[in-house]
Design a protein around this motif. Structure first.
Motif, PDB file in Angstrom:
ATOM      1  N   LYS A 366       0.840  -1.199   0.000  1.00  0.00           N
ATOM      2  CA  LYS A 366       0.000   0.000   0.000  1.00  0.00           C
ATOM      3  C   LYS A 366       0.881   1.257   0.000  1.00  0.00           C
ATOM      4  N   ALA A 395      -0.894  -2.810 -10.514  1.00  0.00           N
ATOM      5  CA  ALA A 395      -1.322  -2.169  -9.272  1.00  0.00           C
ATOM      6  C   ALA A 395      -2.573  -1.347  -9.549  1.00  0.00           C
ATOM      7  N   THR A 426      -3.926   6.792  -4.007  1.00  0.00           N
ATOM      8  CA  THR A 426      -3.507   5.614  -3.253  1.00  0.00           C
ATOM      9  C   THR A 426      -3.289   4.486  -4.245  1.00  0.00           C
ATOM     10  N   SER A 428      -2.368   0.280  -4.684  1.00  0.00           N
ATOM     11  CA  SER A 428      -2.309  -1.052  -4.086  1.00  0.00           C
ATOM     12  C   SER A 428      -1.607  -1.983  -5.063  1.00  0.00           C
ATOM     13  N   GLU A 431       4.324  -5.811  -2.831  1.00  0.00           N
ATOM     14  CA  GLU A 431       5.519  -5.376  -2.111  1.00  0.00           C
ATOM     15  C   GLU A 431       6.759  -6.034  -2.707  1.00  0.00           C
TER      16      GLU A 431
END
Length: 663
Positions: A366, A395, A426, A428, A431
């Motif tokens: 995030k 993403a 934002t 998402s 990672e």
């Protein structure tokens, strides 16, 4: 400056290093004190359960709208409006009385005497009223003998003796007994008396702890010395927030875009902001006459990506619905109030003035992203997932202001940003991998050696720890020879329940040492593991002198234009990490260029705001020399090699003091 490192360990133990928390990647060594108490259990690997930390304060402060003209009617009106407008429900909890509440009188015991014409029944009455609304209340003082209203009277005659010098614990106990929750401690008196900022504010922090031991209450401490004493180096853990720049708005001044930008830039000290401690670029101007709705949204975007305190300064009782909606947008506030408590960092500026900032949010994969156009024309700006510490996999992107989904995108996202405006997103994604360094010994405050980084830059560090008490515990962290920072570790539920808190640390290329140590007066948490992950958009290089093997260094993390670089022992700090960009610039802190100072002498070097001038262009040559456009070499003055040696420009002579390695 002194960067002495205390060495208290006595033995060395080899432990595992887990890449991305799973596979064994190599070996690291941990240095441990002999006296550590044994633990009943240790986790098998780093925790992925994040602890929410105290978010940046949200509320309202009196100064920007009322200056010194405050009394119980003004404050009650604003408190009522915070509730009725929905701002309190959105998170604006503090009602902060600024300068002007007190006229400097004390009784024979030195206790504060309040003018009950302004505050009927005294200050406890107004505090009780604000608490009855479900809100919290703050108050103002100065570290010196006099507050700012004495030197700069506004709307009321100057009143002497409105500071707390000589009464630190006494006044803090008084504020606590009145029921206050927060205190802003100015420095106008301190500056006039030439008090040392670090010494003075640490004394106040100690006095606050002593006062709390007497009253059983706590005060949030807001240090307000405008960044003059470089508080990002020492304030975390002594104060909860600290001003990093001058006032954003003064009496009879119209809000200025340049000042908004300046205060934002000056507040970006990412290693200092973590675990409930915050850089403070000053109160909000949103809703103050002189700003358009677009500028108000830009203001909120800047303060949100920075994770800054949000203290509204407008007249809440008379604000428009448009202003209210800007101040209470839930997705923008969620970026600011994210439980991980980190600051956004600049990760790209492909074209001058078109900037990308990324903020690591709670959860996995995030990020908040601000695309910031500081130019006079609309332009496309691209954010790359890899710059943020994400993989290049697809993403999803969401616009925080419009609260709409933009869709899913591979590798990057591009959108048009109006002139002098920002788009807040934002993201998402997935990672990127990191490296985990695990402690399997019984020590509570370990030293992790050989924390390896492939590049110099800012890294995300997740700390696995246990704290079985009911209150936060503290320890210091120090990376290499950089400044020590106090880190807060909230309760985890039990001594064998492990969770993580996060911070941003600056690492050198190659091996790094991360030391934890006890804080005087605090029981230490059990620190068990670190997970370290790159934020590639921050990567740069140290400029290492061939003659000295020392780094080009900006002393004490100073950020002011005109600061001269020097040689100092290499530590991997942000003040030693330079980015060489396609425009021929050497950039430190993300916004300061190495500058060939244009003056009569013609040999000075300093840092300065990047502006694209010819005096900020440098060429790095294969023989190790770095030259300006006039062909002069970057030179360690006098061929000296010691710490503190200043850098100049000088005729190139092929000497070792004019040769550098980008490491």
């Amino acid at each position: 400056m002194s960067r002495t490192v205390a060495r208290s360990w006595t033995r060395r133990i080899t432990v595992r290093v887990l890449a991305a928390g799973v596979a064994v990647a190599g070996l690291a060594t941990l240095d441990r004190p002999e006296s550590s108490a044994p633990l009943s259990a240790e986790p098998a690997a780093v925790s992925t359960s994040q602890t929410g930390v105290t978010p940046p304060p949200m509320g309202w402060a009196s100064w920007n709208s009322f200056f010194s003209s405050i009394d119980h009617n003004v404050i009650k009106q604003q408190a009522d409006a915070l509730v009725s407008s929905g701002m309190a429900a959105a998170g604006y909890k503090y009602v902060n009385l600024d300068d002007g509440w007190w006229q400097g009188q004390r009784d024979a015991n030195g206790d504060i005497v309040v003018d009950e014409n302004l505050w009927p029944g005294g200050m406890k009455v107004i505090a009780d009223y604000i608490h009855s609304k479900g809100l919290k209340v703050g108050i103002y003082t100065d570290a010196g003998q006099n507050g700012c209203g004495y030197y700069y009277p506004t709307t009321r005659p100057k009143a002497p003796n409105t500071g707390m010098e000589g009464h630190y614990q006494q006044d803090l106990e008084t504020f606590q007994r009145w029921g206050f929750d927060y205190v802003k401690i100015d420095f106008c008196g301190g500056r006039e008396e030439r008090l040392d900022q670090e010494t003075t504010y640490k004394q106040i922090g100690t006095a606050n702890e002593a006062a709390s031991a007497v009253t059983g209450r706590k005060l949030v401490l807001s240090f307000c010395e405008w960044g003059s004493g470089l508080p990002w180096n020492w304030a975390p853990g002594y104060g909860d927030l600290w001003r990093t720049s001058v006032d954003i708005l003064q009496k009879d001044e119209t809000p200025q875009l340049t000042k908004m930008y300046y205060n934002f830039d000056e507040a970006l000290h990412p290693a200092a902001q973590h675990t409930g401690y915050y850089n403070d670029p000053d109160m909000l101007m949103v809703g103050v006459s002189g700003l358009t709705a677009a500028r108000n949204r830009l203001h909120m975007s800047l303060w949100s990506i920075a994770g800054a305190p949000l203290l509204a300064g407008n007249n809440v009782a008379t604000m428009s619905a448009e202003t209210r909606d800007i101040l209470t947008n839930p997705e923008v506030l969620a970026v600011n109030q994210d439980p991980r408590g980190l600051q956004g960092v600049k990760v790209a500026e492909d074209t001058r003035g078109l900037q990308v900032y990324g903020k690591v949010l709670s959860g996995t994969g995030k990020r908040a992203v601000m695309l910031f156009n500081r130019t006079g024309s609309a332009a496309n700006i691209t954010v790359r997932w890899a710059d943020l510490g994400l993989t290049s996999a697809s993403a999803t992107v969401r616009n925080a202001w419009t609260r709409t989904d933009a869709g899913s995108f591979e590798t990057s996202y591009t959108t048009s940003v109006p002139a002098n405006d920002a788009v807040l997103l934002t993201v998402s994604g997935t990672e990127a991998s990191g490296s985990t360094y695990e402690d399997t010994t019984t020590a509570t405050t370990p030293t992790f050696s050989n924390i390896t980084a492939s590049t110099a830059g800012t890294k995300l560090v997740d700390i696995t720890y246990a704290n079985g008490s009911s209150t936060a515990r503290k320890a210091t962290i120090q990376v290499n020879g950089q400044y020590k920072y106090v880190v807060a570790f909230p309760p985890t539920g039990s001594a064998t329940t492990y969770r993580t808190v996060s911070l941003l640390a600056h690492l050198a290329k190659g091996a790094n040492t991360v030391r934890f140590a006890a804080v005087s007066g605090s029981t230490t948490p059990d620190i068990d593991a670190l997970r370290v992950q790159a934020i590639p958009g921050t990567d740069g290089a140290a400029l290492v002198g061939a003659a000295s093997d020392r780094c080009v260094d900006i002393d004490k993390n100073a950020h002011i234009n005109g600061t001269k670089p020097q040689l100092w022992d290499c530590s991997g700090g942000r003040n030693q990490t330079f980015q060489q960009n396609s425009r021929g610039e050497l950039v430190v802190y993300g916004d300061k260029c190495l500058d060939a100072v244009d003056d009569d002498k013609g040999d000075k070097v300093a840092i300065w705001d990047c502006h694209g001038g010819a005096n900020q262009k440098w060429t790095v040559h294969s023989d190790g020399t770095i030259t300006d456009l006039n062909g002069n070499c970057l030179d360690a003055s006098g061929s000296a090699t010691a710490n503190g040696t200043q850098l100049i420009r000088w005729q190139c002579k092929g000497q070792a003091n004019q040769k550098w390695t980008l490491r």
